[in-house]
Design a protein around this motif. Structure first.
Motif, PDB file in Angstrom:
ATOM      1  N   CYS A  44       2.485 -12.970  -8.110  1.00 48.11           N
ATOM      2  CA  CYS A  44       1.821 -13.935  -8.996  1.00 48.11           C
ATOM      3  C   CYS A  44       2.652 -15.200  -9.193  1.00 48.11           C
ATOM      4  CB  CYS A  44       1.483 -13.285 -10.335  1.00 48.11           C
ATOM      5  SG  CYS A  44       2.884 -13.010 -11.443  1.00 48.11           S
ATOM      6  N   ARG A  45       3.972 -15.102  -9.040  1.00 42.14           N
ATOM      7  CA  ARG A  45       4.826 -16.286  -9.196  1.00 42.14           C
ATOM      8  C   ARG A  45       4.563 -17.326  -8.110  1.00 42.14           C
ATOM      9  NH1 ARG A  45       7.945 -11.677  -9.756  1.00 42.14           N
ATOM     10  NH2 ARG A  45       8.786 -11.279 -11.838  1.00 42.14           N
ATOM     11  N   ASP A  46       3.957 -16.885  -7.018  1.00 38.97           N
ATOM     12  CA  ASP A  46       3.695 -17.794  -5.899  1.00 38.97           C
ATOM     13  C   ASP A  46       2.312 -18.430  -5.960  1.00 38.97           C
ATOM     14  OD1 ASP A  46       6.203 -17.168  -4.727  1.00 38.97           O
ATOM     15  OD2 ASP A  46       5.361 -15.316  -3.943  1.00 38.97           O
ATOM     16  N   MET A  47       1.516 -18.061  -6.948  1.00 35.77           N
ATOM     17  CA  MET A  47       0.176 -18.639  -7.077  1.00 35.77           C
ATOM     18  C   MET A  47       0.300 -20.023  -7.708  1.00 35.77           C
ATOM     19  SD  MET A  47      -1.850 -15.167  -8.217  1.00 35.77           S
ATOM     20  CE  MET A  47      -3.506 -15.724  -7.815  1.00 35.77           C
ATOM     21  N   LEU A 262      -5.906 -14.972  -3.005  1.00 40.71           N
ATOM     22  CA  LEU A 262      -4.732 -14.162  -2.704  1.00 40.71           C
ATOM     23  C   LEU A 262      -3.856 -14.059  -3.946  1.00 40.71           C
ATOM     24  CD1 LEU A 262      -3.734 -15.274   0.905  1.00 40.71           C
ATOM     25  CD2 LEU A 262      -4.801 -13.136   0.182  1.00 40.71           C
ATOM     26  N   GLY A 263      -3.483 -12.850  -4.284  1.00 43.97           N
ATOM     27  CA  GLY A 263      -2.711 -12.586  -5.487  1.00 43.97           C
ATOM     28  C   GLY A 263      -3.549 -12.022  -6.615  1.00 43.97           C
ATOM     29  N   ALA A 264      -4.874 -12.071  -6.479  1.00 41.93           N
ATOM     30  CA  ALA A 264      -5.760 -11.601  -7.544  1.00 41.93           C
ATOM     31  C   ALA A 264      -5.815 -10.077  -7.583  1.00 41.93           C
ATOM     32  CB  ALA A 264      -7.165 -12.153  -7.345  1.00 41.93           C
ATOM     33  N   ASN A 274     -12.873  11.149   0.587  1.00 40.40           N
ATOM     34  CA  ASN A 274     -11.823  11.158  -0.438  1.00 40.40           C
ATOM     35  C   ASN A 274     -11.990   9.928  -1.324  1.00 40.40           C
ATOM     36  OD1 ASN A 274     -10.238  13.509   0.560  1.00 40.40           O
ATOM     37  ND2 ASN A 274      -9.972  12.183   2.351  1.00 40.40           N
ATOM     38  N   PRO A 275     -12.824  10.007  -2.357  1.00 37.15           N
ATOM     39  CA  PRO A 275     -13.086   8.845  -3.216  1.00 37.15           C
ATOM     40  C   PRO A 275     -11.799   8.305  -3.840  1.00 37.15           C
ATOM     41  CG  PRO A 275     -14.670  10.592  -3.646  1.00 37.15           C
ATOM     42  CD  PRO A 275     -13.602  11.187  -2.773  1.00 37.15           C
ATOM     43  N   LEU A 276     -11.765   7.000  -4.021  1.00 38.94           N
ATOM     44  CA  LEU A 276     -10.601   6.346  -4.608  1.00 38.94           C
ATOM     45  C   LEU A 276     -11.073   5.337  -5.631  1.00 38.94           C
ATOM     46  CD1 LEU A 276      -7.459   5.935  -4.416  1.00 38.94           C
ATOM     47  CD2 LEU A 276      -7.947   4.090  -2.800  1.00 38.94           C
ATOM     48  N   ARG A 277     -10.488   5.390  -6.815  1.00 35.44           N
ATOM     49  CA  ARG A 277     -10.753   4.418  -7.877  1.00 35.44           C
ATOM     50  C   ARG A 277      -9.402   3.865  -8.302  1.00 35.44           C
ATOM     51  NH1 ARG A 277     -14.907   5.558  -5.818  1.00 35.44           N
ATOM     52  NH2 ARG A 277     -16.860   6.217  -6.816  1.00 35.44           N
ATOM     53  N   ARG A 278      -9.144   2.591  -7.972  1.00 35.34           N
ATOM     54  CA  ARG A 278      -7.784   2.095  -8.187  1.00 35.34           C
ATOM     55  C   ARG A 278      -7.747   0.579  -8.293  1.00 35.34           C
ATOM     56  NH1 ARG A 278      -3.149   4.915  -4.777  1.00 35.34           N
ATOM     57  NH2 ARG A 278      -4.009   6.591  -6.067  1.00 35.34           N
ATOM     58  N   LEU A 279      -6.847   0.105  -9.159  1.00 35.33           N
ATOM     59  CA  LEU A 279      -6.585  -1.329  -9.266  1.00 35.33           C
ATOM     60  C   LEU A 279      -5.530  -1.720  -8.252  1.00 35.33           C
ATOM     61  CD1 LEU A 279      -7.120  -3.986 -10.749  1.00 35.33           C
ATOM     62  CD2 LEU A 279      -5.342  -3.346 -12.392  1.00 35.33           C
ATOM     63  N   MET A 280      -5.882  -2.647  -7.374  1.00 39.01           N
ATOM     64  CA  MET A 280      -4.985  -3.093  -6.321  1.00 39.01           C
ATOM     65  C   MET A 280      -4.837  -4.611  -6.402  1.00 39.01           C
ATOM     66  SD  MET A 280      -5.977  -0.657  -3.109  1.00 39.01           S
ATOM     67  CE  MET A 280      -6.044   1.124  -3.294  1.00 39.01           C
ATOM     68  N   ILE A 281      -3.952  -5.145  -5.573  1.00 41.30           N
ATOM     69  CA  ILE A 281      -3.708  -6.585  -5.572  1.00 41.30           C
ATOM     70  C   ILE A 281      -3.998  -7.132  -4.182  1.00 41.30           C
ATOM     71  CG2 ILE A 281      -2.107  -8.423  -6.162  1.00 41.30           C
ATOM     72  CD1 ILE A 281      -2.725  -6.491  -8.477  1.00 41.30           C
ATOM     73  N   ALA A 282      -4.757  -8.216  -4.122  1.00 40.66           N
ATOM     74  CA  ALA A 282      -5.139  -8.841  -2.852  1.00 40.66           C
ATOM     75  C   ALA A 282      -3.974  -9.683  -2.343  1.00 40.66           C
ATOM     76  CB  ALA A 282      -6.388  -9.690  -3.039  1.00 40.66           C
ATOM     77  N   GLN A 283      -3.139  -9.106  -1.483  1.00 39.55           N
ATOM     78  CA  GLN A 283      -1.913  -9.778  -1.046  1.00 39.55           C
ATOM     79  C   GLN A 283      -1.860 -10.030   0.459  1.00 39.55           C
ATOM     80  OE1 GLN A 283       0.692  -6.801  -2.841  1.00 39.55           O
ATOM     81  NE2 GLN A 283       1.296  -8.270  -4.409  1.00 39.55           N
ATOM     82  N   ASP A 284      -2.966  -9.781   1.152  1.00 38.45           N
ATOM     83  CA  ASP A 284      -2.926  -9.919   2.603  1.00 38.45           C
ATOM     84  C   ASP A 284      -4.302 -10.318   3.116  1.00 38.45           C
ATOM     85  OD1 ASP A 284      -1.647  -9.949   5.035  1.00 38.45           O
ATOM     86  OD2 ASP A 284      -1.171  -7.812   5.071  1.00 38.45           O
ATOM     87  N   THR A 285      -4.342 -10.743   4.376  1.00 38.05           N
ATOM     88  CA  THR A 285      -5.585 -11.075   5.057  1.00 38.05           C
ATOM     89  C   THR A 285      -5.552 -10.431   6.440  1.00 38.05           C
ATOM     90  OG1 THR A 285      -4.661 -13.114   5.975  1.00 38.05           O
ATOM     91  CG2 THR A 285      -5.793 -13.284   3.862  1.00 38.05           C
ATOM     92  N   GLY A 286      -6.630 -10.558   7.175  1.00 35.25           N
ATOM     93  CA  GLY A 286      -6.685 -10.021   8.529  1.00 35.25           C
ATOM     94  C   GLY A 286      -7.834 -10.631   9.280  1.00 35.25           C
ATOM     95  N   SER A 287      -7.689 -10.761  10.593  1.00 31.86           N
ATOM     96  CA  SER A 287      -8.721 -11.433  11.391  1.00 31.86           C
ATOM     97  C   SER A 287     -10.039 -10.670  11.387  1.00 31.86           C
ATOM     98  CB  SER A 287      -8.232 -11.609  12.832  1.00 31.86           C
ATOM     99  OG  SER A 287      -7.910 -10.353  13.419  1.00 31.86           O
ATOM    100  N   ALA A 288      -9.998  -9.355  11.131  1.00 37.45           N
ATOM    101  CA  ALA A 288     -11.224  -8.556  11.109  1.00 37.45           C
ATOM    102  C   ALA A 288     -11.776  -8.378   9.701  1.00 37.45           C
ATOM    103  CB  ALA A 288     -10.962  -7.182  11.729  1.00 37.45           C
TER     104      ALA A 288
END
Length: 336
Positions: A44-47, A262-264, A274-288
């Motif tokens: 977040c310091r880089d946003m 990015l960073g959100a 295998n269900p997953l419920r989780r808070l994550m951080i958008a820190q990457d991208t990808g061509s696909a």
């Protein structure tokens, strides 16, 4: 860029925004918000946007994690008409050397200057079927398996184990500018497999069993990725993501930055086996990774993480946590 300025999809008229409440997020109260907050602080310091920087200052003041997210954010469901799809990625480990030999003969390349100047540049087939890269000192290392090298390019980063036990790390530097084309989809189109049978390991095994056809299959993807050495990243941390900070296994995701800053923080409700419920951080991208409901979950380093990531292809829902004023600014006046 951050906030509203980054939500700039190609077909903006097809995109809808719905502000939700936290009690509409399935499993929200059961998650470990403290772990998510630590990962948020990593980038977040880089946003650059003032709203995000203000939130980062609050996050650094050691708030109660769940209260921090609920007080300063609102969940926003962004949809573009496409079904949600969650996949996984990982940091592969390859065997290699700094010098070419009979065993280690497949180069991991730095980016040539002309690829920086020309977009697109040569295709994968043109690069590997000519001597355009030869004799220029562009090799970072040499590895023993062209199939693993192909998948290293898909992942965008990895570790190369050298003789003697030392390792070097490589990260994404750039590409030749051609769009990514899935060789798994191509195998299905050719009638080799049904869609539910395809995984990274299945593809690798097929290419190795069919070396001539396999080489041609790899050429089906014209995209070619170049690397840089990033060995200064500590071994106990994840590879560098698009924000040039280490990503965290099972808390970092790759997203389409046209829709998600990015960073959100993003709330994932992954369904499937295998269900997953989780808070994550958008820190990457990808061509696909293209679309408002598209995300790639980082699973970690090595073969075990790779097997788990390669099996993931599940539906669900992704909700973006946005600063309150920006969340409501996305809505039409009639909805406020």
């Amino acid at each position: 860029m951050a906030g509203i300025a980054e939500v700039n999809p190609a077909n903006a008229s097809d995109v809808t925004y719905q502000v939700l409440s936290f009690n509409q997020l399935d499993g929200w109260a059961k998650d470990d918000h403290e772990k998510a907050l630590k990962v948020f602080l990593n980038t977040c310091r880089d946003m650059k946007d003032p709203d995000w920087r203000a939130l980062c200052q609050f996050a650094e003041a050691d708030p109660e994690p769940r209260q921090f997210f609920e007080l300063f954010f609102r969940p926003v469901l962004i949809e573009d008409g496409q079904d949600a799809l969650f996949t996984g990625y990982f940091e592969p480990e390859l065997d290699g050397d700094l010098y070419r030999s009979a065993r280690y003969r497949y180069p991991v390349y730095k980016m040539p200057p002309e690829a920086l100047r020309s977009n697109p540049w040569l295709t994968r087939r043109e690069i590997l079927s000519s001597d355009v890269m030869a004799g220029r000192g562009l090799e970072i290392a040499w590895v023993d398996d062209p199939v693993e090298l192909f998948f290293l390019q898909i992942q965008g980063s990895g570790r190369i184990r050298l003789p003697g036990g030392r390792s070097i790390r490589v990260g994404y530097r750039g590409s030749n500018g051609h769009p990514y084309r899935s060789i798994g989809v191509e195998l299905v189109r050719r009638g080799v497999y049904d869609a539910h049978q395809v995984s990274a390991q299945v593809i690798k095994n097929w290419v190795r069993r069919n070396p001539v056809q396999g080489r041609d299959l790899l050429f089906h993807n014209p995209s070619y990725v170049f690397f840089r050495e990033v060995s200064k990243v500590p071994a106990d941390q994840g590879p560098l993501g698009a924000m040039n900070r280490s990503v965290t296994d099972m808390r970092s995701v790759a997203v389409d930055p046209r829709y998600v800053s990015l960073g959100a923080p993003v709330w994932l409700e992954k369904d499937g086996k295998n269900p997953l419920r989780r808070l994550m951080i958008a820190q990457d991208t990808g061509s696909a990774i293209k679309g408002a409901q598209r995300a790639d979950i980082f699973f970690g380093t090595g073969d075990r993480a790779g097997r788990a990531a390669g099996k993931l292809r599940d539906p669900g829902r992704m909700v973006v946590l946005m600063p309150i004023q920006r969340a409501y600014a996305l809505l039409p006046e009639s909805a406020i």
